[in-house]
Every structure is written in C-alpha cells, then in structure tokens.
Design a protein around this motif. Sequence first.
Motif, mmCIF file in Angstrom:
data_model
loop_
_atom_site.group_PDB
_atom_site.id
_atom_site.type_symbol
_atom_site.label_atom_id
_atom_site.label_comp_id
_atom_site.label_asym_id
_atom_site.label_seq_id
_atom_site.Cartn_x
_atom_site.Cartn_y
_atom_site.Cartn_z
ATOM 1 N N SER A 85 0.830 -1.210 0.000
ATOM 2 C CA SER A 85 0.000 0.000 0.000
ATOM 3 C C SER A 85 0.862 1.257 0.000
ATOM 4 C CB SER A 85 -0.933 -0.002 1.217
ATOM 5 O OG SER A 85 -1.748 -1.153 1.237
ATOM 6 N N LEU A 86 1.811 1.279 -0.890
ATOM 7 C CA LEU A 86 2.770 2.380 -0.910
ATOM 8 C C LEU A 86 2.098 3.699 -1.278
ATOM 9 C CD1 LEU A 86 5.760 0.445 -2.404
ATOM 10 C CD2 LEU A 86 5.848 1.798 -0.304
ATOM 11 N N LYS A 87 2.625 4.769 -0.672
ATOM 12 C CA LYS A 87 2.118 6.113 -0.878
ATOM 13 C C LYS A 87 3.231 7.001 -1.430
ATOM 14 C CE LYS A 87 -0.708 5.602 3.305
ATOM 15 N NZ LYS A 87 -1.031 6.176 4.633
ATOM 16 N N PRO A 88 2.880 8.079 -2.101
ATOM 17 C CA PRO A 88 3.922 8.986 -2.602
ATOM 18 C C PRO A 88 4.871 9.464 -1.497
ATOM 19 C CG PRO A 88 1.856 9.507 -3.653
ATOM 20 C CD PRO A 88 1.548 8.466 -2.602
ATOM 21 N N GLU A 89 4.345 9.634 -0.294
ATOM 22 C CA GLU A 89 5.200 10.095 0.805
ATOM 23 C C GLU A 89 6.187 9.043 1.291
ATOM 24 O OE1 GLU A 89 1.850 10.252 0.611
ATOM 25 O OE2 GLU A 89 0.930 9.940 2.595
ATOM 26 N N ASP A 90 6.090 7.818 0.778
ATOM 27 C CA ASP A 90 7.089 6.790 1.086
ATOM 28 C C ASP A 90 8.329 6.930 0.194
ATOM 29 O OD1 ASP A 90 4.382 4.491 1.462
ATOM 30 O OD2 ASP A 90 5.548 5.430 3.072
ATOM 31 N N THR A 91 8.264 7.810 -0.785
ATOM 32 C CA THR A 91 9.407 8.034 -1.667
ATOM 33 C C THR A 91 10.612 8.512 -0.872
ATOM 34 O OG1 THR A 91 8.014 8.539 -3.565
ATOM 35 C CG2 THR A 91 10.261 9.410 -3.603
ATOM 36 N N ALA A 92 11.728 7.814 -1.010
ATOM 37 C CA ALA A 92 12.936 8.129 -0.244
ATOM 38 C C ALA A 92 14.051 7.177 -0.666
ATOM 39 C CB ALA A 92 12.686 7.981 1.255
ATOM 40 N N VAL A 93 15.239 7.464 -0.187
ATOM 41 C CA VAL A 93 16.316 6.481 -0.241
ATOM 42 C C VAL A 93 16.239 5.659 1.039
ATOM 43 C CG1 VAL A 93 18.794 6.080 -0.368
ATOM 44 C CG2 VAL A 93 17.774 7.989 -1.634
ATOM 45 N N TYR A 94 16.189 4.355 0.886
ATOM 46 C CA TYR A 94 16.065 3.443 2.024
ATOM 47 C C TYR A 94 17.429 2.815 2.321
ATOM 48 C CZ TYR A 94 11.016 3.858 2.089
ATOM 49 O OH TYR A 94 9.742 4.352 2.202
ATOM 50 N N TYR A 95 17.777 2.848 3.604
ATOM 51 C CA TYR A 95 19.061 2.340 4.058
ATOM 52 C C TYR A 95 18.874 1.209 5.059
ATOM 53 C CZ TYR A 95 20.950 6.746 2.256
ATOM 54 O OH TYR A 95 21.303 7.815 1.462
ATOM 55 N N CYS A 96 19.732 0.237 4.964
ATOM 56 C CA CYS A 96 19.793 -0.857 5.916
ATOM 57 C C CYS A 96 20.885 -0.548 6.934
ATOM 58 C CB CYS A 96 20.118 -2.139 5.158
ATOM 59 S SG CYS A 96 20.365 -3.606 6.146
ATOM 60 N N LYS A 97 20.622 -0.863 8.194
ATOM 61 C CA LYS A 97 21.607 -0.631 9.254
ATOM 62 C C LYS A 97 21.688 -1.843 10.151
ATOM 63 C CE LYS A 97 22.414 2.287 13.306
ATOM 64 N NZ LYS A 97 21.839 3.343 14.174
ATOM 65 N N GLY A 98 22.906 -2.185 10.538
ATOM 66 C CA GLY A 98 23.125 -3.243 11.505
ATOM 67 C C GLY A 98 23.826 -2.686 12.729
#
Length: 118
Positions: A85-98
């Motif tokens: 259910s993605l929304k335009p406001e989910d637009t971003a660069v997504y990063y993984c962190k450990g």
Amino acid sequence: QGQLVESGGGLVQPGGSLRLSCAASGITFSNYDMSWYRQTPGQERELVAMIRRPDGTTNYADSVKGRFTISRDNAKNTVLLQMNSLKPEDTAVYYCKGTHQWGSLEYWGQGTQVTVSS
C-alpha cells in the motif's frame, strides 16, 4: 570488515508493493539488531522499522504500521522489508543498518531509491 548491500528499490505506482532486501557479509549477523531507515532530500534519516535479536521483536514508525513488515533470515544473513500500500510520501532512499548487540559497532548500506509515483 562488515558490509551491507541493499536491493529491490525502484519505481512503483501508489498502492503498489515492493520488497527490499539487505544482504550482510563479514559480520556475525545473528549478533546484530537490524533496521531500515529512509531519507529524503533536506531531511534527517528516519527509522522505518527494526527487528531485534535474538527473539525477532519488531517495531515500526507510526507512518508505516500495518503496511510494512520487517523480517530476517539468520541462515541467509538477510533482512527484508516488505512494503505494501505504498504512498507517494514513502518516496525516499532506504538504508539498511546493523547495530551490534553491545552497541559497539554499526554498519550502513549504500541505500536504494524507492519512488512512488503515478
């Protein structure tokens, strides 16, 4: 030296789904809490979801609760983020962190772009 590599980003229409994957190498994956962050231009990086060791406890940002699911596979050294259910406001660069269980070490991936647009 630990390394995290994200994949699975792309362009999707509003209401669509994407699954992000983060593959870890060079670390004892099961000793790390894993999380996904996202960042838009001019904004600080924000926590989207986290999955803790050893019991897999999860928590989510209010903006994604009920739409995103984080999971991990310790045998494959992988953490996933299923985004529905993605929304335009989910637009971003997504990063993984450990983050190591003792907080002494942390690693970031290079990021993957997610764009939600019609």
